[in-house]
Design a protein around this motif. Sequence first.
Motif, mmCIF file in Angstrom:
data_model
loop_
_atom_site.group_PDB
_atom_site.id
_atom_site.type_symbol
_atom_site.label_atom_id
_atom_site.label_comp_id
_atom_site.label_asym_id
_atom_site.label_seq_id
_atom_site.Cartn_x
_atom_site.Cartn_y
_atom_site.Cartn_z
ATOM 1 N N PHE A 1 0.870 -1.211 0.009
ATOM 2 C CA PHE A 1 -0.072 -0.009 -0.027
ATOM 3 C C PHE A 1 0.835 1.177 -0.134
ATOM 4 N N VAL A 2 2.014 1.291 0.920
ATOM 5 C CA VAL A 2 2.582 2.687 1.020
ATOM 6 C C VAL A 2 3.755 2.679 -0.188
ATOM 7 N N ASP A 3 4.062 1.408 -0.895
ATOM 8 C CA ASP A 3 4.758 1.623 -2.049
ATOM 9 C C ASP A 3 3.843 2.152 -3.195
ATOM 10 N N ARG A 4 2.696 1.862 -3.169
ATOM 11 C CA ARG A 4 1.832 2.323 -4.477
ATOM 12 C C ARG A 4 1.214 3.738 -3.850
ATOM 13 N N PHE A 5 1.092 4.153 -2.843
ATOM 14 C CA PHE A 5 0.638 5.407 -2.333
ATOM 15 C C PHE A 5 1.403 5.819 -1.417
ATOM 16 N N PRO A 6 2.581 6.351 -1.661
ATOM 17 C CA PRO A 6 3.681 6.905 -0.665
ATOM 18 C C PRO A 6 3.315 8.265 0.165
ATOM 19 N N ASP A 7 2.366 8.941 -0.359
ATOM 20 C CA ASP A 7 1.933 9.987 0.338
ATOM 21 C C ASP A 7 0.407 10.471 0.112
ATOM 22 N N VAL A 8 0.107 11.465 0.876
ATOM 23 C CA VAL A 8 -1.546 11.779 0.958
ATOM 24 C C VAL A 8 -1.733 12.387 -0.567
ATOM 25 N N VAL A 9 -0.713 13.045 -1.458
ATOM 26 C CA VAL A 9 -1.104 13.596 -2.409
ATOM 27 C C VAL A 9 -1.340 12.431 -3.574
ATOM 28 N N SER A 10 -0.452 11.334 -3.538
ATOM 29 C CA SER A 10 -0.808 10.186 -4.501
ATOM 30 C C SER A 10 -1.987 9.360 -3.964
ATOM 31 N N LEU A 11 -2.250 9.287 -2.861
ATOM 32 C CA LEU A 11 -3.566 8.651 -2.383
ATOM 33 C C LEU A 11 -4.527 9.548 -2.895
ATOM 34 N N ALA A 12 -4.732 10.668 -2.693
ATOM 35 C CA ALA A 12 -5.731 11.814 -3.063
ATOM 36 C C ALA A 12 -6.084 11.719 -4.523
ATOM 37 N N GLY A 13 -5.057 11.536 -5.503
ATOM 38 C CA GLY A 13 -5.153 11.573 -7.010
ATOM 39 C C GLY A 13 -5.200 10.104 -7.370
ATOM 40 N N ALA A 14 -5.277 9.026 -6.569
ATOM 41 C CA ALA A 14 -5.327 7.720 -6.991
ATOM 42 C C ALA A 14 -6.796 7.379 -7.669
ATOM 43 N N LEU B 1 -9.838 5.250 -7.521
ATOM 44 C CA LEU B 1 -10.681 4.364 -6.467
ATOM 45 C C LEU B 1 -10.638 3.026 -6.888
ATOM 46 N N GLN B 2 -10.491 2.683 -8.147
ATOM 47 C CA GLN B 2 -10.169 1.322 -8.626
ATOM 48 C C GLN B 2 -8.987 0.801 -8.284
ATOM 49 N N ASP B 3 -7.876 1.579 -8.270
ATOM 50 C CA ASP B 3 -6.473 1.062 -8.012
ATOM 51 C C ASP B 3 -6.406 0.871 -6.634
ATOM 52 N N LEU B 4 -6.958 2.067 -5.658
ATOM 53 C CA LEU B 4 -7.138 1.671 -4.415
ATOM 54 C C LEU B 4 -7.685 0.626 -3.855
ATOM 55 N N LEU B 5 -8.724 0.384 -4.427
ATOM 56 C CA LEU B 5 -9.564 -1.037 -4.090
ATOM 57 C C LEU B 5 -8.912 -2.210 -4.290
ATOM 58 N N LYS B 6 -8.189 -2.256 -5.473
ATOM 59 C CA LYS B 6 -7.321 -3.307 -5.966
ATOM 60 C C LYS B 6 -6.269 -3.635 -5.126
ATOM 61 N N THR B 7 -5.647 -2.502 -4.721
ATOM 62 C CA THR B 7 -4.530 -2.705 -3.711
ATOM 63 C C THR B 7 -5.064 -3.201 -2.142
ATOM 64 N N TRP B 8 -6.260 -2.814 -1.895
ATOM 65 C CA TRP B 8 -6.987 -3.220 -0.768
ATOM 66 C C TRP B 8 -7.686 -4.588 -0.921
ATOM 67 N N GLU B 9 -8.004 -4.974 -1.846
ATOM 68 C CA GLU B 9 -8.667 -6.326 -2.158
ATOM 69 C C GLU B 9 -8.245 -7.409 -1.318
ATOM 70 N N GLY B 10 -9.263 -7.942 -0.531
ATOM 71 C CA GLY B 10 -9.114 -9.204 0.169
ATOM 72 C C GLY B 10 -8.891 -8.786 1.868
ATOM 73 N N LEU B 11 -8.826 -7.447 1.977
ATOM 74 C CA LEU B 11 -8.759 -7.114 3.289
ATOM 75 C C LEU B 11 -10.137 -6.927 4.033
ATOM 76 N N GLY B 12 -10.872 -6.756 3.259
ATOM 77 C CA GLY B 12 -12.602 -6.467 3.771
ATOM 78 C C GLY B 12 -12.615 -4.903 4.109
ATOM 79 N N TYR B 13 -13.930 -4.726 4.822
ATOM 80 C CA TYR B 13 -14.117 -3.499 5.360
ATOM 81 C C TYR B 13 -13.539 -2.195 4.066
ATOM 82 N N TYR B 14 -14.222 -2.532 2.963
ATOM 83 C CA TYR B 14 -13.945 -1.554 1.793
ATOM 84 C C TYR B 14 -14.231 -0.002 2.080
ATOM 85 N N ALA B 15 -15.321 0.142 2.872
ATOM 86 C CA ALA B 15 -15.706 1.468 3.141
ATOM 87 C C ALA B 15 -14.674 2.255 3.930
#
Length: 323
Positions: free
Chosen positions: A17-30, A32-46
């Motif tokens: 996760f931190v490799d893909r989104f190393p700071d708040v700017v990259s996270l904000a600009g991501a 949502l599909q990329d974020l969900l793909k990185t999160w996939e399997g963790l559950g609690y998608y909200a």
Amino acid sequence: MLQQTQVTKVLEYYQKFVDRFPDVVSLAGAELQDLLKTWEGLGYYARARNLHKAAQVVVRDLEGHIPVDYAAFRKLPGVGEYIAAAVQSIAFNAPYAVVDGNVKRVLARLFLVKTPINRSASTRIFQEKANQLLDHSVPGIFNQALMELGATVCRPKSPTCVVCPVNAYCQALQMARQSEFPVRQKPKPLPEYHVVAAVIHRDDQVFITQRKPEGLLGGLWEFPGGKIQVKETAEQACVRAIREETNLLVEPIEYLTRVKHAYTHFKIVMDVFHCHYQSGEVVLNEAIDYRWITVNQINQFPFPRSNHKFIPLLTQGKEDYNE
Ligand code: SF4
């Protein structure tokens, strides 16, 4: 923050996760599909969606600065009392006590708290106890120490009281009643729903839909389906649900498998069918988007865990279902 999630599980995801989104700017600009793909399997998608929204608020409205002030931080999407107290105390040394499941267990034993920890009324009681104990000079360290004590020493079964740094103050230990605390109300059994999902084949492609962004599994992709109604067979439910949800007419041609999955508030038993596309143009009901994709493209989309339980069967055996 790790509410209802284990450290070992999150560690698998953290570095990615931190490799893909190393700071708040990259996270904000991501996307949502990329974020969900990185999160996939963790559950609690909200949580992922709220993290994304919060990063966007920080970048757009707060010049990229995470609020140091508790009240301002608390207003960010997805931030409740627990996350606010944990971040504010650990990151900014602000005097807020954290209460999670581990902390509740320690406090219940230290003070013989008889209110069941899984009753909402207990939250205030444990919060008050934690507030009283909080060391205001080092709140972040204190909070982490109490959480860690619960996770490693004051464990649910067989707490290692002999090495516990607070054993001199523990009422449960003094009365040899550790195993009786914390008190837990017997939870109601989770309702179980019988549902179907369809792997609809057309040419060499299969059909997937995207869930609306809010609510359970929001934003994820899935093989469409629905609940089986009274007096309906799974095959009939499959045909009806697909017609209602996508306007497509399909014919179930082979039973693929049964999948069981438990969510926080309910369980599902899902019968999965290979279906042949027969006719119709896509008109979506609940879903917000759809794709016809090859089986090899499945891993480009974030899917819920219930779908991942049968996806390997698709990618292993790629028979032709289009006759
Ligand atoms: S003495 Fe034992 S029961 Fe009491 S807080 Fe420590 S580990 Fe938990």
